[in-house]
Design an enzyme around this catalytic site. Structure first.
Site, PDB file in Angstrom:
ATOM      1  N   PRO C   2       7.577  -7.060   7.152  1.00 42.78           N
ATOM      2  CA  PRO C   2       6.528  -6.061   6.966  1.00 42.78           C
ATOM      3  C   PRO C   2       5.220  -6.523   7.599  1.00 42.78           C
ATOM      4  O   PRO C   2       4.870  -7.704   7.520  1.00 42.78           O
ATOM      5  CB  PRO C   2       6.374  -5.959   5.438  1.00 42.78           C
ATOM      6  CG  PRO C   2       7.479  -6.741   4.853  1.00 42.78           C
ATOM      7  CD  PRO C   2       7.990  -7.668   5.880  1.00 42.78           C
ATOM      8  N   LEU C   9     -13.985  -1.185   3.644  1.00 37.89           N
ATOM      9  CA  LEU C   9     -15.390  -1.086   3.990  1.00 37.89           C
ATOM     10  C   LEU C   9     -15.942  -2.498   4.188  1.00 37.89           C
ATOM     11  O   LEU C   9     -15.619  -3.407   3.425  1.00 37.89           O
ATOM     12  CB  LEU C   9     -16.129  -0.381   2.842  1.00 37.89           C
ATOM     13  CG  LEU C   9     -17.331   0.448   3.241  1.00 37.89           C
ATOM     14  CD1 LEU C   9     -16.952   1.531   4.234  1.00 37.89           C
ATOM     15  CD2 LEU C   9     -17.965   1.069   2.015  1.00 37.89           C
ATOM     16  N   GLU C  10     -16.768  -2.690   5.187  1.00 34.39           N
ATOM     17  CA  GLU C  10     -17.350  -4.002   5.476  1.00 34.39           C
ATOM     18  C   GLU C  10     -18.054  -4.587   4.253  1.00 34.39           C
ATOM     19  O   GLU C  10     -18.491  -3.855   3.379  1.00 34.39           O
ATOM     20  CB  GLU C  10     -18.358  -3.885   6.633  1.00 34.39           C
ATOM     21  CG  GLU C  10     -19.468  -2.882   6.373  1.00 34.39           C
ATOM     22  CD  GLU C  10     -20.524  -2.843   7.498  1.00 34.39           C
ATOM     23  OE1 GLU C  10     -20.550  -3.755   8.325  1.00 34.39           O
ATOM     24  OE2 GLU C  10     -21.318  -1.893   7.527  1.00 34.39           O
ATOM     25  N   GLY C  11     -18.128  -5.897   4.208  1.00 40.04           N
ATOM     26  CA  GLY C  11     -18.879  -6.531   3.129  1.00 40.04           C
ATOM     27  C   GLY C  11     -18.029  -7.238   2.079  1.00 40.04           C
ATOM     28  O   GLY C  11     -18.565  -7.776   1.119  1.00 40.04           O
TER      29      GLY C  11
END
Lengths: 64, 64, 64, 64, 64, 64
Positions: C2, C9-11
């Site tokens: 797999p 989301l960035e951060g």
């Protein structure tokens, strides 16, 4: 480690895909100096109704 | 917000996929502290003729 | 076998990513009965200017 | 040069896809000021067993 | 439910991306008859060294 | 028409990428009998914190 995805128009033969996998692995192996064991290739068949260019569905372009 | 794509070899059962979706959502929810409602999962079935490793088509590896 | 791509989301912190990789691999290993050695995970950081929902750029949603 | 991939739930008609390709190309052409010849669109049909949200397989959500 | 990925050459302004997200969402909403809340857009900036066509790196084409 | 995405570990030199684009285009051109003008290549640099295998973050594997 390279993971390669090749999107092609549907209808390629098994022999073409086999060669593609073989030859692409060679190129990647030489160019990036990685071991053959680490090259993974994924082929994606693109259906003619699911591909558009110049604002037109490919199956429509082909028919005209 | 996480969007997860899982590429697996073709042939997984509906039950396996169901569990995969359920369990992966749990893991993401806990690890990234996001709400369950925001986790999206996409499964992609990889055909044996469309997957290559070590320079060989998977359907050829399997047969040998 | 797999291959898993997680768009977040960035951060996210390094520790969160580390845990995500660890836990996801476990889930996949159990659910699909594959060996841990065969699970590959790719994380993609989504910049707030490059993510839109409800017709709005995420960085604009967040500010309002 | 823009390459656009649209993942949609399976079952869209050929006419819907045709329009999607046509209209999306227009929007991209205007917004990014590129020539129509350079816009490529790929549609990916998402099977209901291969799509999960809120920890559930879409085909299960739909049935309930 | 549509998930749209737009790969563009790096250097687009925030305003262009904002418009792209807004307009694309509209087109998808109308064409596929889905609610605006369900449209997700991802923009991917393509670096000039990471894009090749006609066998050449884009940053080399541009310079010549 | 083939669209090729190559995911590699970050840190490849510009020269390596240039060669990769050149050689891959050749292979695809020969194997699939398409014109060089129709081959598009995208390289994606994989950060070491964003790549996991065997349940471990690559930057952790490397350090050990």
């Amino acid at each position: 480690m390279p993971f390669i995805t090749v999107k092609v128009l549907e209808g390629k033969s098994k022999e073409q895909k086999r060669k593609l996998i073989e030859k692409m692995t060679e190129v990647v192996t030489e160019t990036l100096e990685v071991d053959k064991d680490r090259v993974f290739i994924f082929i994606e068949d693109l259906e003619k109704d699911n591909y558009g260019k110049q604002g037109k569905m490919f199956s429509d372009i082909e028919r005209s």
